[in-house]
Design a protein around this motif. Structure first.
Motif, PDB file in Angstrom:
ATOM      1  N   ASN A   1       0.691  -1.227  -0.135  1.00 32.26           N
ATOM      2  CA  ASN A   1      -0.034   0.071  -0.102  1.00 32.26           C
ATOM      3  C   ASN A   1       0.864   1.168  -0.055  1.00 32.26           C
ATOM      4  O   ASN A   1       0.422   2.498   0.018  1.00 32.26           O
ATOM      5  N   PHE A   2       2.136   1.162  -0.074  1.00 33.61           N
ATOM      6  CA  PHE A   2       3.097   2.399  -0.479  1.00 33.61           C
ATOM      7  C   PHE A   2       4.191   2.249  -1.187  1.00 33.61           C
ATOM      8  O   PHE A   2       4.635   0.925  -1.293  1.00 33.61           O
ATOM      9  N   THR A   3       4.734   3.111  -1.867  1.00 37.73           N
ATOM     10  CA  THR A   3       5.783   2.875  -2.648  1.00 37.73           C
ATOM     11  C   THR A   3       7.079   2.966  -1.648  1.00 37.73           C
ATOM     12  O   THR A   3       7.420   3.887  -0.963  1.00 37.73           O
TER      13      THR A   3
ATOM     14  N   LYS B   1      -2.492  -2.118 -11.276  1.00 39.20           N
ATOM     15  CA  LYS B   1      -3.104  -0.712 -11.968  1.00 39.20           C
ATOM     16  C   LYS B   1      -3.609  -0.380 -10.954  1.00 39.20           C
ATOM     17  O   LYS B   1      -4.962  -0.351 -10.741  1.00 39.20           O
ATOM     18  N   ASN B   2      -3.056   0.645 -10.137  1.00 37.18           N
ATOM     19  CA  ASN B   2      -3.351   1.608  -9.007  1.00 37.18           C
ATOM     20  C   ASN B   2      -2.725   2.781  -9.245  1.00 37.18           C
ATOM     21  O   ASN B   2      -2.119   3.425  -9.963  1.00 37.18           O
TER      22      ASN B   2
ATOM     23  N   MET C   1       6.798   3.802 -11.456  1.00 33.40           N
ATOM     24  CA  MET C   1       7.538   3.977 -12.566  1.00 33.40           C
ATOM     25  C   MET C   1       8.580   5.222 -12.777  1.00 33.40           C
ATOM     26  O   MET C   1       9.557   4.984 -13.468  1.00 33.40           O
ATOM     27  N   LYS C   2       8.256   6.310 -11.857  1.00 36.44           N
ATOM     28  CA  LYS C   2       9.364   7.457 -11.834  1.00 36.44           C
ATOM     29  C   LYS C   2      10.584   6.634 -11.205  1.00 36.44           C
ATOM     30  O   LYS C   2      11.756   7.620 -11.386  1.00 36.44           O
TER      31      LYS C   2
ATOM     32  N   VAL D   1       7.337  -3.725 -17.983  1.00 35.60           N
ATOM     33  CA  VAL D   1       7.427  -3.379 -16.601  1.00 35.60           C
ATOM     34  C   VAL D   1       6.099  -2.921 -16.159  1.00 35.60           C
ATOM     35  O   VAL D   1       5.645  -3.212 -15.221  1.00 35.60           O
ATOM     36  N   GLU D   2       5.918  -1.728 -16.983  1.00 32.33           N
ATOM     37  CA  GLU D   2       4.485  -1.070 -16.477  1.00 32.33           C
ATOM     38  C   GLU D   2       3.375  -1.983 -16.584  1.00 32.33           C
ATOM     39  O   GLU D   2       2.419  -1.881 -15.739  1.00 32.33           O
ATOM     40  N   GLY D   3       3.384  -2.772 -17.547  1.00 30.87           N
ATOM     41  CA  GLY D   3       2.246  -3.870 -17.470  1.00 30.87           C
ATOM     42  C   GLY D   3       2.301  -4.849 -16.323  1.00 30.87           C
ATOM     43  O   GLY D   3       1.288  -5.385 -15.974  1.00 30.87           O
TER      44      GLY D   3
END
Length: 118
Positions: A38-40, A103-104, A111-112, A97-99
């Protein structure tokens, strides 16, 4: 202030799918003891030598890279070879990688933290 962990991955001779799963795991911090979805996490991933990726078979001609401009009739489907010709292998890796990320609202933040160099 938390310390940022930086991971450098060499893409020389690795296949696209295997490399992108490795990068996605690190971006999600699945390999750390403080994993929480739930966090980066404070991780940065640097991928070097993306131009030396290995794509097997006829995937460069047969596979397509879909993108949509949000306008009617705006679906573009160039082949992988056309994408590599214009933007390089780093665009294929970024898209893969994005795939693989959830998806949230955290997907763009994660991605940054990805830097790809050819």
């Amino acid at each position: 202030m938390k310390k940022t962990n930086t991971t450098t991955i060499d893409a020389t001779g690795k296949t696209l799918g295997r490399l992108s799963t490795e990068v996605a795991k690190v971006l999600l911090a699945k390999n750390s003891t403080s994993f929480a979805k739930n966090f980066t996490a404070n991780v940065k991933v640097n991928v070097v030598n993306a131009g030396k990726l290995k794509v097997t078979g006829d995937k460069m001609k047969q596979k397509t890279h879909k993108r949509f401009s949000l306008y009617p009739g705006g679906l573009k489907t160039p082949s992988w070879s056309e994408v590599v010709g214009k933007k390089g292998y780093k665009e294929l890796l970024r898209h893969a990688v994005e795939g693989m990320l959830p998806k949230n609202s955290l997907q763009k933040e994660r991605m940054k933290n990805l830097k790809i160099s050819e």
